[in-house]
Motif scaffolding. Structure first.
Motif, PDB file in Angstrom:
ATOM      1  N   GLY A  36       5.468  -3.455   5.534  1.00 15.36           N
ATOM      2  CA  GLY A  36       5.712  -3.650   4.112  1.00 15.36           C
ATOM      3  C   GLY A  36       5.107  -2.608   3.189  1.00 15.36           C
ATOM      4  O   GLY A  36       4.978  -2.842   1.989  1.00 15.36           O
ATOM      5  N   HIS A  37       4.769  -1.457   3.736  1.00 12.18           N
ATOM      6  CA  HIS A  37       4.154  -0.402   2.935  1.00 12.18           C
ATOM      7  C   HIS A  37       5.177   0.665   2.550  1.00 12.18           C
ATOM      8  O   HIS A  37       6.218   0.805   3.181  1.00 12.18           O
ATOM      9  CB  HIS A  37       3.003   0.251   3.700  1.00 12.18           C
ATOM     10  CG  HIS A  37       1.964  -0.726   4.140  1.00 12.18           C
ATOM     11  ND1 HIS A  37       1.185  -1.446   3.256  1.00 12.18           N
ATOM     12  CD2 HIS A  37       1.585  -1.135   5.379  1.00 12.18           C
ATOM     13  CE1 HIS A  37       0.370  -2.235   3.930  1.00 12.18           C
ATOM     14  NE2 HIS A  37       0.593  -2.072   5.222  1.00 12.18           N
ATOM     15  N   ILE A  38       4.830   1.429   1.535  1.00  9.62           N
ATOM     16  CA  ILE A  38       5.616   2.593   1.118  1.00  9.62           C
ATOM     17  C   ILE A  38       4.949   3.801   1.748  1.00  9.62           C
ATOM     18  O   ILE A  38       3.726   3.970   1.634  1.00  9.62           O
ATOM     19  CB  ILE A  38       5.635   2.729  -0.414  1.00  9.62           C
ATOM     20  CG1 ILE A  38       6.313   1.508  -1.031  1.00  9.62           C
ATOM     21  CG2 ILE A  38       6.321   4.021  -0.834  1.00  9.62           C
ATOM     22  CD1 ILE A  38       6.120   1.393  -2.532  1.00  9.62           C
ATOM     23  N   MET A  44       0.843  -1.172   0.000  1.00  8.73           N
ATOM     24  CA  MET A  44       0.000   0.000   0.000  1.00  8.73           C
ATOM     25  C   MET A  44       0.890   1.237   0.000  1.00  8.73           C
ATOM     26  O   MET A  44       1.922   1.264   0.655  1.00  8.73           O
ATOM     27  CB  MET A  44      -0.891  -0.033   1.257  1.00  8.73           C
ATOM     28  CG  MET A  44      -1.903   1.074   1.312  1.00  8.73           C
ATOM     29  SD  MET A  44      -2.998   1.069   2.784  1.00  8.73           S
ATOM     30  CE  MET A  44      -3.503  -0.618   2.928  1.00  8.73           C
ATOM     31  N   ASN A  45       0.496   2.235  -0.755  1.00  8.06           N
ATOM     32  CA  ASN A  45       1.191   3.522  -0.759  1.00  8.06           C
ATOM     33  C   ASN A  45       0.466   4.465   0.191  1.00  8.06           C
ATOM     34  O   ASN A  45      -0.731   4.695   0.048  1.00  8.06           O
ATOM     35  CB  ASN A  45       1.210   4.139  -2.162  1.00  8.06           C
ATOM     36  CG  ASN A  45       2.194   3.442  -3.074  1.00  8.06           C
ATOM     37  OD1 ASN A  45       3.285   3.098  -2.666  1.00  8.06           O
ATOM     38  ND2 ASN A  45       1.797   3.241  -4.308  1.00  8.06           N
ATOM     39  N   ILE A  46       1.210   5.012   1.139  1.00  3.56           N
ATOM     40  CA  ILE A  46       0.655   5.891   2.159  1.00  3.56           C
ATOM     41  C   ILE A  46       1.389   7.216   2.113  1.00  3.56           C
ATOM     42  O   ILE A  46       2.616   7.254   1.990  1.00  3.56           O
ATOM     43  CB  ILE A  46       0.823   5.279   3.565  1.00  3.56           C
ATOM     44  CG1 ILE A  46       0.171   3.895   3.643  1.00  3.56           C
ATOM     45  CG2 ILE A  46       0.267   6.209   4.638  1.00  3.56           C
ATOM     46  CD1 ILE A  46       0.533   3.101   4.894  1.00  3.56           C
ATOM     47  N   VAL A  47       0.640   8.302   2.205  1.00  6.19           N
ATOM     48  CA  VAL A  47       1.233   9.621   2.415  1.00  6.19           C
ATOM     49  C   VAL A  47       0.571  10.213   3.649  1.00  6.19           C
ATOM     50  O   VAL A  47      -0.518   9.789   4.049  1.00  6.19           O
ATOM     51  CB  VAL A  47       1.067  10.584   1.211  1.00  6.19           C
ATOM     52  CG1 VAL A  47       1.798  10.060  -0.012  1.00  6.19           C
ATOM     53  CG2 VAL A  47      -0.391  10.855   0.899  1.00  6.19           C
ATOM     54  N   GLY A  48       1.227  11.197   4.236  1.00  4.69           N
ATOM     55  CA  GLY A  48       0.623  11.798   5.408  1.00  4.69           C
ATOM     56  C   GLY A  48       1.282  13.083   5.821  1.00  4.69           C
ATOM     57  O   GLY A  48       2.318  13.477   5.295  1.00  4.69           O
ATOM     58  N   ILE A  49       0.630  13.715   6.787  1.00  2.18           N
ATOM     59  CA  ILE A  49       1.141  14.943   7.384  1.00  2.18           C
ATOM     60  C   ILE A  49       1.078  14.773   8.891  1.00  2.18           C
ATOM     61  O   ILE A  49       0.089  14.283   9.434  1.00  2.18           O
ATOM     62  CB  ILE A  49       0.312  16.175   6.971  1.00  2.18           C
ATOM     63  CG1 ILE A  49       0.410  16.417   5.470  1.00  2.18           C
ATOM     64  CG2 ILE A  49       0.771  17.424   7.745  1.00  2.18           C
ATOM     65  CD1 ILE A  49      -0.427  17.582   4.962  1.00  2.18           C
ATOM     66  N   ALA A  50       2.138  15.194   9.557  1.00  4.26           N
ATOM     67  CA  ALA A  50       2.164  15.253  11.016  1.00  4.26           C
ATOM     68  C   ALA A  50       2.297  16.714  11.415  1.00  4.26           C
ATOM     69  O   ALA A  50       3.129  17.438  10.860  1.00  4.26           O
ATOM     70  CB  ALA A  50       3.322  14.438  11.575  1.00  4.26           C
ATOM     71  N   ALA A  51       1.454  17.140  12.353  1.00  2.15           N
ATOM     72  CA  ALA A  51       1.495  18.526  12.821  1.00  2.15           C
ATOM     73  C   ALA A  51       0.865  18.608  14.210  1.00  2.15           C
ATOM     74  O   ALA A  51      -0.301  18.272  14.382  1.00  2.15           O
ATOM     75  CB  ALA A  51       0.748  19.450  11.862  1.00  2.15           C
TER      76      ALA A  51
END
Length: 103
Positions: free
Chosen positions: A31-33, A1-8
């Protein structure tokens, strides 16, 4: 699975970076990107590219405050949690996403 995110976090310092690191480790272990952007006191770091966002199956917003550029994720599956969840339960969060988000 391809994951993107923001931490704030509210202060934009400690929890922001801890949440980012914990999510990266948990996702990679499963095992994710994953690519994570931070928004904090010193501005935006590791800004997500339009290509990373386009290829993402899910967006994780580990945030305690308003973020910039939220509109970049229109049409994407978004999981929003407080930074505390990312810091203390990142593995459980990734597992929850695996079980509940169709990629």
């Amino acid at each position: 699975m391809n994951i993107v995110g923001i931490a704030a976090c509210v202060a934009g310092v400690a929890h922001t970076y801890i949440a980012k690191e914990k999510l990266i480790k948990a996702a990679q272990k499963a095992g994710h990107i994953i690519s994570m952007e931070t928004q904090g006191q010193i501005g935006t770091e590791d800004e997500l590219s339009s290509e990373e966002i386009k290829n993402a199956d899910v967006v994780i917003l580990a945030v305690d405050t308003a973020i910039k550029g939220r509109d970049r994720f229109t049409g994407k599956k978004i999981v929003e949690v407080p930074t505390e969840v990312a810091v203390h339960s990142s593995g459980k969060l990734i597992k929850h996403i695996e079980e509940n988000i169709d990629s």
